[in-house]
Design an enzyme around this catalytic site. Structure first.
Site, PDB file in Angstrom:
ATOM      1  N   HIS A 184      50.965  50.031 -23.489  1.00  0.00           N
ATOM      2  CA  HIS A 184      51.912  50.967 -24.167  1.00  0.00           C
ATOM      3  C   HIS A 184      52.840  50.711 -25.202  1.00  0.00           C
ATOM      4  O   HIS A 184      53.442  51.597 -25.968  1.00  0.00           O
ATOM      5  CB  HIS A 184      52.884  51.013 -22.971  1.00  0.00           C
ATOM      6  CG  HIS A 184      52.736  51.548 -22.032  1.00  0.00           C
ATOM      7  ND1 HIS A 184      51.758  51.928 -20.995  1.00  0.00           N
ATOM      8  CD2 HIS A 184      53.237  52.759 -20.951  1.00  0.00           C
ATOM      9  CE1 HIS A 184      51.396  52.180 -19.674  1.00  0.00           C
ATOM     10  NE2 HIS A 184      52.099  53.004 -19.622  1.00  0.00           N
TER      11      HIS A 184
ATOM     12  N   GLU B  22      48.104  64.879 -22.153  1.00  0.00           N
ATOM     13  CA  GLU B  22      47.845  64.760 -23.745  1.00  0.00           C
ATOM     14  C   GLU B  22      47.543  65.424 -24.994  1.00  0.00           C
ATOM     15  O   GLU B  22      47.444  66.652 -25.132  1.00  0.00           O
ATOM     16  CB  GLU B  22      47.859  63.769 -24.030  1.00  0.00           C
ATOM     17  CG  GLU B  22      49.351  62.957 -23.246  1.00  0.00           C
ATOM     18  CD  GLU B  22      48.919  62.291 -22.046  1.00  0.00           C
ATOM     19  OE1 GLU B  22      49.829  61.468 -21.464  1.00  0.00           O
ATOM     20  OE2 GLU B  22      48.368  61.918 -21.232  1.00  0.00           O
TER      21      GLU B  22
ATOM     22  N   HIS C 294      22.460  77.516 -33.765  1.00  0.00           N
ATOM     23  CA  HIS C 294      21.687  77.310 -32.002  1.00  0.00           C
ATOM     24  C   HIS C 294      21.429  79.275 -31.663  1.00  0.00           C
ATOM     25  O   HIS C 294      22.740  79.631 -31.887  1.00  0.00           O
ATOM     26  CB  HIS C 294      23.176  77.226 -31.904  1.00  0.00           C
ATOM     27  CG  HIS C 294      23.709  75.919 -32.131  1.00  0.00           C
ATOM     28  ND1 HIS C 294      23.943  75.456 -33.322  1.00  0.00           N
ATOM     29  CD2 HIS C 294      23.644  74.811 -30.999  1.00  0.00           C
ATOM     30  CE1 HIS C 294      24.527  74.364 -33.388  1.00  0.00           C
ATOM     31  NE2 HIS C 294      23.915  73.567 -32.084  1.00  0.00           N
TER      32      HIS C 294
ATOM     33  N   HIS D  99      18.697  76.022 -28.304  1.00  0.00           N
ATOM     34  CA  HIS D  99      19.842  75.713 -27.968  1.00  0.00           C
ATOM     35  C   HIS D  99      19.951  75.394 -29.722  1.00  0.00           C
ATOM     36  O   HIS D  99      20.983  75.769 -30.189  1.00  0.00           O
ATOM     37  CB  HIS D  99      20.217  74.470 -27.142  1.00  0.00           C
ATOM     38  CG  HIS D  99      22.108  74.058 -27.541  1.00  0.00           C
ATOM     39  ND1 HIS D  99      22.701  74.209 -27.021  1.00  0.00           N
ATOM     40  CD2 HIS D  99      22.371  73.089 -28.540  1.00  0.00           C
ATOM     41  CE1 HIS D  99      23.853  73.882 -27.685  1.00  0.00           C
ATOM     42  NE2 HIS D  99      23.875  72.992 -28.473  1.00  0.00           N
TER      43      HIS D  99
END
Length: 659
Positions: A473, A411, A28, A262
């Site tokens: 859950h 999280e 890159h 890029h």
């Protein structure tokens, strides 16, 4: 036209970067060309580092969050005297080189964290800044700034799009981490083209809303403006800082501003034109002018002198504050198994049924009394994961001395920040959430494993025992997911002794993260459990003669014990193998593994309230499973265990079916 040495340095970084990508025919080049002026300005004028002491704990951290621009970082490391030679640059992206495609911790001298997944670097940097703030509050004394480093991040548009960046930056602003400075290479280009395709927000205003002080540099080549912005950012220690620098991808090349720069080499012709545009003194690949090397050598000397000054100050600190210095040495020493296995008080528990999450909470507080550098918390679930250290305060903008961390409902970034704390050094961090939400944090747990970062993951509510909250859950496949991850130690304890063993593994792990997989429901204490759990699997109980092996982990070990009693009544001999950690068991000698699971004992049943997939190599062709290969349901946990076959009757029938 005569160039000053600063411009020559920038041009050298640009030239080396494009030469690396061209030789590898991969990489890159666009971002290194656009970012070189800000990177060089930061490194020379501000970054407090020492290539002779690359692991100096109070060094400034530089995090290339846009890790695809690794050629930029390797050029800098080479010029600033790290163990990255010109030959290493020529081996960019080749097998076994120390210049891999993205920066890898441990592979390359001077790299502070592995980056590549966009946003991960910035989130990790927030954890580093949290660690610095905590350690400064703990050790710094008037006249002795032992911990006063800055954490700098170089990020791009892709980083700003990833959700993890928002999570981490929001917390950084809330915590007022004034020694965190983000430089945003704003070139409005991503792989598919203009960022306008999918990203039109005002990023600076977003960072203002997070609580950052923000700056704008309108020309990425204006090193004086960049330098002034960094100076102002450093002077405000009440807020983290965000400096947007407007750049052009592929700057100076004929393809300037094009998305095609890029992720592909410029091509030899375009490199020649770039070097011509820069008035570069040679078209030879990997050429560095002697005057440039001389300049960087003098800069290296200044930086080494800065380290020596800190070292002298720290020596005076040791004399002026001997107790704090002794505490620092104790906190940073390597912990051993014997530190924990020989401490009988750590292993004493009441003989009553208790959830392993609750037992873990007891252990955390015992360890906090023994290990001074515990530092951890959860994603808004401390009361459920039992991860709060009692008699300790909360880490906040008003109290960096606090040891209880509050990550909020974040999280993914929590795991990245935990990695940053581990990598910073001097702390024993842990992070926590419900086990099913390992899905949220998995990408950063994977980086823990890749970096060999021994972060502790406390993952509670580990099965259908969650009950009424239902399938969303209740973990099913998550244990299999973590077991499939190289260099991740899963540990699902069955009782108090095994829970303490799991924490012992976590506290002494040097090169792998540890996941403690803990129950919501109460579990009985097992007579046969012992420190043998440290080996990952061991014989918990067995009959005089053995016809079948029951393998189990966690809450299902007690089920195996009950099933053994029933089978023995019917004349069937049983060996129970408690296997809290498949990863640890696989690290044992073949002799030990054969002693626990002899090849001649082919009749085996695995019992675990989760997917069967990871048990096949232990069960074999002659065995069977009491596992769960479907999603759960909403009902009380004990009802679900019965409905899904986690009963003595079902285990007995499975055994009879294979005998």
């Amino acid at each position: 036209m005569t160039q000053n040495i600063n411009q020559k340095a920038i041009n050298t970084i640009r030239a080396l970067s494009v030469d690396m990508v061209q030789k590898a025919n991969s990489g890159h080049p666009g971002k290194p060309l656009g970012s070189a002026p800000m990177a060089q300005t930061l490194w020379e004028n501000h970054l407090r580092i020492d290539s002779k002491n690359p692991n100096w704990i109070n060094r400034d951290r530089f995090i290339l969050s846009a890790g695809h621009a690794s050629a930029l970082l390797y050029s800098l490391l080479h010029l600033y005297g790290y163990e990255v030679s010109i030959d290493d640059l020529k081996q960019f992206r080749q097998f076994g080189s120390n210049t891999p495609g993205h920066p890898e911790l441990g592979d390359t001298d001077g790299v502070d964290t592995t980056t590549g997944p966009l946003g991960a670097g910035l989130a990790t940097a927030v954890g580093m800044a949290m660690a610095q703030a905590h350690l400064a509050s703990k050790y710094n004394k008037e006249g002795y700034e032992v911990f006063d480093n800055f954490t700098y991040v170089l990020a791009g548009d892709g980083d700003m799009m990833e959700g993890i960046t928002s999570e981490a930056s929001s917390l950084a602003g809330t915590l007022e981490l004034g020694r965190l400075i983000v430089l945003y290479d704003s070139n409005s280009i991503t792989i598919e083209g203009s960022t306008d395709l999918a990203f039109k927000e005002n990023v600076r205003q977003r960072y203002e809303a997070y609580g950052f002080e923000t700056f704008l540099v309108e020309d990425g080549n204006d090193t004086e403006a960049i330098n002034a912005a960094i100076e102002k950012a450093k002077s405000n220690l009440d807020k983290p800082s965000f400096i947007e620098v407007i750049t052009k991808i592929g700057a100076g090349s004929p393809m300037e501003g094009s998305a095609s720069t890029h992720g592909a080499p410029l091509g030899e012709e375009n490199i020649l034109k770039l070097k011509e545009n820069m008035n570069y003194p040679s078209t030879e690949p990997f050429f560095v002018e002697e005057a440039v090397y001389d300049h960087f050598e003098s800069v290296q000397k200044e930086k080494h002198d800065s380290y020596k000054e800190w070292e002298a100050m720290f020596a005076e600190y040791a004399k002026a504050h001997p107790e704090s210095y002794a505490q620092y040495l104790e906190d940073t020493r390597e912990l051993t198994l014997e530190d924990f296995t020989n401490d009988k008080d750590l292993w004493e528990f009441e003989d009553k049924a208790v959830a392993t999450r609750s037992l873990s909470g007891i252990v955390i507080n015992r360890l906090n009394n023994k290990v001074n550098n515990m530092f951890g918390g959860s994603a808004d679930l401390a009361g459920s994961t039992m991860t709060m250290m009692t008699n300790e305060t909360s880490f906040s903008a008003d109290n960096y001395a606090g040891k209880n961390l509050h990550f909020g409902v974040r999280e993914l970034s929590m795991a990245a920040m935990g990695n940053g704390m581990v990598l910073y050094g001097g702390l024993k961090p842990y992070v926590a959430t419900f086990f099913v939400f390992a899905d949220f944090l998995k990408p950063m747990a994977r980086l823990s494993s890749v970096m060999k970062a021994p972060l502790t993951y406390v993952l509670t509510h580990d099965s259908i025992g969650v009950g009424e909250d239902g399938p969303t859950h209740e973990p099913i496949e998550q244990l299999t997911m973590l077991r499939a991850q190289p260099n991740f130690i899963d540990f699902r304890p069955a009782d108090a002794t095994e829970t303490m063993a799991g924490w012992t593994v976590a506290m002494t792990s040097k090169d792998a993260p540890v996941g403690l997989i803990l129950s919501r429901q109460n579990l009985p204490q097992l007579k046969g459990s012992s420190q043998e759990a440290l080996k990952g699997a061991y014989i918990l109980e067995e009959s005089d003669k053995v016809d079948v092996v029951l393998l189990a982990s966690g809450s299902e070990v007690s089920l195996a014990v009950n099933a053994k009693a029933k089978l023995e009544e019917e004349g069937i001999g049983v060996r129970i193998v408690s296997m809290p950690s498949q990863e640890l068991f696989e690290r044992q000698s073949q002799e030990y593994k054969d002693s626990v699971l002899p090849k001649e004992l082919r009749k085996r049943v695995a019992i675990e309230a989760g997917a069967s997939l990871s048990w096949g190599k232990y069960v074999g062709l002659d065995g069977d499973y009491v596992t769960l290969d479907r999603f759960g349901a909403s009902a009380p946990g004990d009802v679900l265990f019965k409905e899904f076959g986690f009963t003595v009757e079902n285990v007995v029938n499975k055994v009879k079916g294979i005998l």
